[in-house]
Motif scaffolding. Structure first.
Motif, PDB file in Angstrom:
ATOM      1  N   UNK A  60       0.840  -1.276   0.107  1.00 24.34           N
ATOM      2  CA  UNK A  60       0.084   0.015  -0.047  1.00 24.34           C
ATOM      3  C   UNK A  60       0.829   1.222  -0.060  1.00 24.34           C
ATOM      4  N   UNK A  61       0.862   2.025  -1.079  1.00 26.63           N
ATOM      5  CA  UNK A  61       1.802   2.948  -1.295  1.00 26.63           C
ATOM      6  C   UNK A  61       1.006   4.323  -1.942  1.00 26.63           C
ATOM      7  N   UNK A  62       1.381   5.216  -1.448  1.00 29.28           N
ATOM      8  CA  UNK A  62       0.627   6.522  -2.257  1.00 29.28           C
ATOM      9  C   UNK A  62       0.841   7.954  -1.646  1.00 29.28           C
ATOM     10  N   UNK A  63       0.178   8.872  -1.700  1.00 25.11           N
ATOM     11  CA  UNK A  63       0.270  10.087  -1.127  1.00 25.11           C
ATOM     12  C   UNK A  63      -1.233  10.625  -0.983  1.00 25.11           C
ATOM     13  N   UNK A  64      -1.089  11.504  -0.011  1.00 24.08           N
ATOM     14  CA  UNK A  64      -2.287  12.431   0.082  1.00 24.08           C
ATOM     15  C   UNK A  64      -1.648  14.038   0.192  1.00 24.08           C
ATOM     16  N   UNK A  65      -2.304  14.676  -0.907  1.00 26.99           N
ATOM     17  CA  UNK A  65      -1.720  16.219  -1.248  1.00 26.99           C
ATOM     18  C   UNK A  65      -2.871  17.117  -1.308  1.00 26.99           C
ATOM     19  N   UNK A  66      -2.438  18.238  -1.161  1.00 24.04           N
ATOM     20  CA  UNK A  66      -3.405  19.583  -1.492  1.00 24.04           C
ATOM     21  C   UNK A  66      -2.964  20.165  -2.763  1.00 24.04           C
ATOM     22  N   UNK A  67      -3.886  20.486  -3.549  1.00 25.66           N
ATOM     23  CA  UNK A  67      -3.615  20.996  -4.889  1.00 25.66           C
ATOM     24  C   UNK A  67      -4.327  22.455  -4.887  1.00 25.66           C
ATOM     25  N   UNK A  68      -3.713  23.378  -4.561  1.00 22.50           N
ATOM     26  CA  UNK A  68      -4.523  24.813  -4.209  1.00 22.50           C
ATOM     27  C   UNK A  68      -4.858  25.447  -5.539  1.00 22.50           C
ATOM     28  N   UNK A 122      -5.181   2.445   5.620  1.00 23.63           N
ATOM     29  CA  UNK A 122      -6.288   3.296   5.863  1.00 23.63           C
ATOM     30  C   UNK A 122      -6.316   4.192   6.908  1.00 23.63           C
ATOM     31  N   UNK A 123      -5.431   4.030   8.346  1.00 18.81           N
ATOM     32  CA  UNK A 123      -5.488   4.701   9.268  1.00 18.81           C
ATOM     33  C   UNK A 123      -4.443   5.975   8.809  1.00 18.81           C
ATOM     34  N   UNK A 124      -3.493   5.656   8.018  1.00 18.91           N
ATOM     35  CA  UNK A 124      -2.601   6.828   7.528  1.00 18.91           C
ATOM     36  C   UNK A 124      -3.371   7.793   6.473  1.00 18.91           C
ATOM     37  N   UNK A 125      -4.202   7.006   5.560  1.00 17.71           N
ATOM     38  CA  UNK A 125      -5.055   7.937   4.783  1.00 17.71           C
ATOM     39  C   UNK A 125      -5.958   8.834   5.542  1.00 17.71           C
ATOM     40  N   UNK A 126      -6.774   8.239   6.596  1.00 13.71           N
ATOM     41  CA  UNK A 126      -7.544   8.913   7.303  1.00 13.71           C
ATOM     42  C   UNK A 126      -7.151  10.136   8.007  1.00 13.71           C
ATOM     43  N   UNK A 139      -7.702  13.946   7.081  1.00 15.94           N
ATOM     44  CA  UNK A 139      -8.398  14.870   8.205  1.00 15.94           C
ATOM     45  C   UNK A 139      -7.303  16.207   8.378  1.00 15.94           C
ATOM     46  N   UNK A 140      -6.044  15.847   8.416  1.00 17.38           N
ATOM     47  CA  UNK A 140      -5.247  17.133   8.714  1.00 17.38           C
ATOM     48  C   UNK A 140      -5.382  18.061   7.525  1.00 17.38           C
ATOM     49  N   UNK A 141      -5.426  17.589   6.365  1.00 16.33           N
ATOM     50  CA  UNK A 141      -5.343  18.552   5.214  1.00 16.33           C
ATOM     51  C   UNK A 141      -6.797  19.210   5.098  1.00 16.33           C
ATOM     52  N   UNK A 142      -7.826  18.510   5.775  1.00 16.49           N
ATOM     53  CA  UNK A 142      -8.990  18.998   5.779  1.00 16.49           C
ATOM     54  C   UNK A 142      -9.300  19.995   6.768  1.00 16.49           C
ATOM     55  N   UNK A 143      -8.593  20.112   7.900  1.00 15.28           N
ATOM     56  CA  UNK A 143      -8.465  20.940   8.908  1.00 15.28           C
ATOM     57  C   UNK A 143      -7.783  22.303   8.481  1.00 15.28           C
ATOM     58  N   UNK A 144      -6.808  22.118   7.509  1.00 19.56           N
ATOM     59  CA  UNK A 144      -6.288  23.311   7.078  1.00 19.56           C
ATOM     60  C   UNK A 144      -7.079  23.959   5.923  1.00 19.56           C
ATOM     61  N   UNK A 145      -7.639  23.158   5.264  1.00 14.90           N
ATOM     62  CA  UNK A 145      -8.548  23.558   4.061  1.00 14.90           C
ATOM     63  C   UNK A 145     -10.135  22.876   4.270  1.00 14.90           C
TER      64      UNK A 145
END
Length: 286
Positions: free
Chosen positions: A75-83, A134-138, A142-148
């Protein structure tokens, strides 16, 4: 804890929602690059460039703030914010393109119960791989949504990553961020569950476009006669990415990829919308 999320997101179980049927080629072309960038998140690449957002695929859409996740189960990937589009993108890597035939040959057909849907079954390997991150993704989402807090959330991936992206879209929609979820875009996705799961999925997730390239064998994996079933919508194209067809809401359509039963071509799996996942892998290694 799963049911805590920072920010102004309502934490209620997802209700039935309208399933998106408005496929846009330009959007699919965008997410294929984000899916490609997920391959560079693989821990074997010492200089992946994902968190710095300097990888070759990353450069197509600059300015992303990304955080990588991984597990011992591939399980590999990333979560990112694209402004530029005010969106949070969750992208999953597929299998090494140079090992794809071996990966296909080694897959099993084991199913397991799906916890959110009574009577639903999903492919055991894909689901357990998703659970491993899944825990990492969640937590990252959540952290990105708190910022955005006004950002939308999209899941994407190619091959194995496509299967994981579909589980991610289902998981996050069910757990309460459907209000910010948008349609998932996947490429070369295998069947991930049975028909009961597929029916539950389209009632829970805002939408999914499964882009399928001609004779790609991976979307044909895990046959229907063994209880597997695709969810809608397949977007099928032969050669020209501009000449595509939105297939049946039933998920399985004999006029689309299912028309091919022989002479399947693994090379079709490695090229989507003029994006080469083989070349992308080499770029990740450099």
């Amino acid at each position: 804890m799963y049911w805590l999320i920072i920010g102004a997101v309502a934490l209620v179980q997802s209700a039935s929602c309208a399933y998106d049927s408005n496929y846009e080629l330009s959007v699919a072309e965008k997410y294929v690059y984000f899916s490609g960038a997920a391959y560079c998140a693989d821990p074997r690449f010492k200089k992946s460039g994902v968190e710095e957002w300097t990888c070759k695929a990353c450069q197509k859409y600059p300015g992303v703030d990304a955080t990588v996740f991984s597990s011992s189960r591939d399980g590999v990937g990333y979560v990112g914010y694209y402004p530029d589009d005010n969106e949070i993108i969750i992208a999953f890597s597929g299998t090494n393109p140079f090992d794809i035939q071996e990966w296909i040959d080694d897959l099993d057909f084991l199913k397991m119960d799906y916890p959110y849907c009574d009577g639903c079954n999903v492919h055991e390997g894909f689901y357990k791989t998703y659970l491993s991150v899944s825990d990492q993704v969640w937590n990252l989402t959540s952290a990105y949504l708190s910022e955005h807090p006004s950002a939308t959330v999209t899941c994407t991936g190619h091959s194995l990553g496509a299967a994981l992206a579909s589980h991610c879209a289902a998981d996050l929609s069910y757990k309460g961020i459907a209000a910010t979820m948008t349609t998932a875009y996947t490429y070369g996705m295998p069947r991930v569950g049975d028909e009961a799961f597929e029916k539950w999925y389209i009632e829970t997730v805002p939408g999914t476009f499964r882009v399928v390239h001609r004779k790609d064998p991976v979307p044909r994996m895990f046959p229907q006669n063994m209880g597997f079933h695709h969810m809608a919508y397949e977007v099928f194209y032969e050669k020209d990415k501009n000449d595509w067809k939105l297939c049946s809401i039933e998920g399985e359509d004999e006029t689309c990829a299912n028309q091919y039963t022989v002479s399947l071509d693994v090379l079709n799996h490695l090229d989507y919308l003029d994006f080469s996942f083989t070349t992308n892998w080499i770029d990740c290694e450099l």
